[in-house]
Design an enzyme around this catalytic site. Structure first.
Site: not given
Lengths: 312, 312
Positions: A22, A227, A252
């Site tokens: 979702d 991240k 990536d």
């Protein structure tokens, strides 16, 4: 370790993949664009996702821009979005400082190594700061600096935290200040520790190249708020109320994006080959993370659009 | 591991220590001086060593100055010496490049991250170089740079080596160039990889803070040509024809000076407590190196002077 499923060109597999999620968390550099070059078919792919009721969130470690500045970039490149869909490491850092670190005045100033994006997000959380884009730090070190930094007379006693992001104006004077604040006990944060920064189909020094020498000098590792730090995932989950099992991280880089999704226990991860890492990287014995799926480029998952429309 | 012998105040032990050696290799920062402050009694101690027929060689990792520039500093601070007694990491690097690396023209240029000291030593060995103190690199990165560095049009095709030393004018533009040269296969050298640089009784970013981010970006470690690299010891031995068994390394850092002496199989190592490391550092279970002797300060080994003269 299980090898990832390759989706490019396999319409049935792509439809199945899309049905499992979702929410798509999308990295930007190396996925959506490289520098100011938008990859072909990206706009149509985002349209497809939204037309199928998917929520898209842009999750970027690039700290040079605030959400407002990012919105301008997206709009300028013809990609429709809004600030609510943008989640950058400068924003993540500001949230961490104001809501978790909560240093008490007066020793609650942040010494910033970075650009206006960080300053804007700190301002939006009413966090006092010094350094950053202040022109008085954009110069050579002087004899007075050597003395005043060493004896502390040129340091701000209210600095309780050093935040290091990508600083395109990094210099010896700023590094010297940051080192002293850390030696005096300031908390060490980094917006992210990406070693490189993709631009114009090549690589430039990343935010990690700013914090890394400080970590080497002090023997202290920064808490990274981009991240793959799960502090960022927690903030995203809190903001968007997403169901992790039905959320997919697209990126990536194995050591940031894919690791971020796996450690965040998301339902899936999708690697694209338009950025830093290639297939050989996750096939290596010492791969830092292995994605669940991969495509040559993001628009490959939009290749069902034509087909779907023809069927409808 | 055997703990070092403490010599301060023990005249008999100091005399015995001095009798064991013909050559003293002396680190400068943290031993002779801190920045522009010469430690008390150092001049007299050097005089004592020479009066007893000892050879003194100043072995420094500081690459910001050439031997000529060092000589000016010594003279200005009232310490008699000559260029032949000075051995710096800039000189060591130039010797390595010209006599061991020996890259063939045209791809034999060095991209320098550092100050004039490196340039002067490269010039003395007729090594072509770019970067360094060139004013055209002392500026912000521009849109033209992003493009030209990425596509290579702004790079010098003749660069075959990147040499990173302490650069007080480090900036994003220089780091970006260095990264690209390394990505294109340039040999990666560092004058030294000291994390910090002692100055005014405090610490500033060292040469390692320049090469470290590049190592992080490229995954490639530089060959360091300062202490504790044995390339430097070999060069010193070759130049001074010294007997390692009768040579003592004197320094304040365990991970450079003391390690350098131990790995070089010198007859002894002497730690002084006027710089980076303290007694607790070599007493730690994970100590990087343990000296054979130590004193509070260099002039403590000169404390026999008065006594000797009174006896004579």
């Amino acid at each position: 370790m299980a090898q990832p499923k390759y989706l490019t060109g396999d319409i049935a597999a792509i439809n199945e993949f899309l049905d499992r999620f979702d929410v798509f968390l999308l990295d930007c550099d190396g996925v959506i664009w490289s520098g100011d070059h938008v990859f072909e078919g990206v706009v149509e792919t985002l349209e497809l996702l939204r037309s199928r009721g998917k929520k898209t969130v842009f999750v970027t470690n690039n700290s040079t821009k605030s959400r407002e500045e990012y919105l301008k970039k997206f709009t300028g490149l013809g990609i429709p979005t809004n600030t609510e869909e943008i989640f950058g490491s400068a924003y993540s850092s500001a949230i961490y400082i104001s809501r978790i670190l909560k240093q008490e005045a007066p020793r609650n100033k942040v010494f910033v190594l970075g650009e206006a994006g960080i300053e804007n997000e700190l301002r939006s959380e009413n966090i006092p700061f010094v350094g950053g884009t202040d022109p008085s730090f954009r110069r050579d070190i002087t004899p007075e600096d050597w003395t005043g930094i060493a004896d502390g007379s040129l340091l701000d006693p209210d600095v309780g935290c050093v935040l290091a992001g990508l600083d395109l104006h990094i210099n010896y004077l700023k590094l010297s200040h940051a080192l002293q604040y850390l030696r005096r006990g300031a908390v060490f944060l980094a917006t992210n520790v990406d070693s490189t920064f993709p631009m114009n189909h090549n690589f430039f020094p990343g935010a990690g190249s700013i914090s890394f020498p400080l970590a080497y000098m002090t023997g202290q590792q920064p808490l990274a708020l981009g991240k793959p730090s799960q502090a960022m995932m927690d903030a995203i989950e809190g903001k968007f109320q997403l169901d992790r099992a039905r959320t997919c991280m697209v990126g990536d880089r194995l050591n940031t994006d894919i690791k971020f999704g796996i450690e965040g226990k998301l339902g899936g991860t999708l690697a694209v080959l338009t950025g830093v890492n290639k297939q050989a990287d996750w096939e290596a014995a010492d791969a830092v993370a292995v994605p669940a799926f991969y495509v040559d480029k993001l628009s490959d998952i939009g290749a069902v659009a034509h087909d779907s429309m023809q069927r409808s």
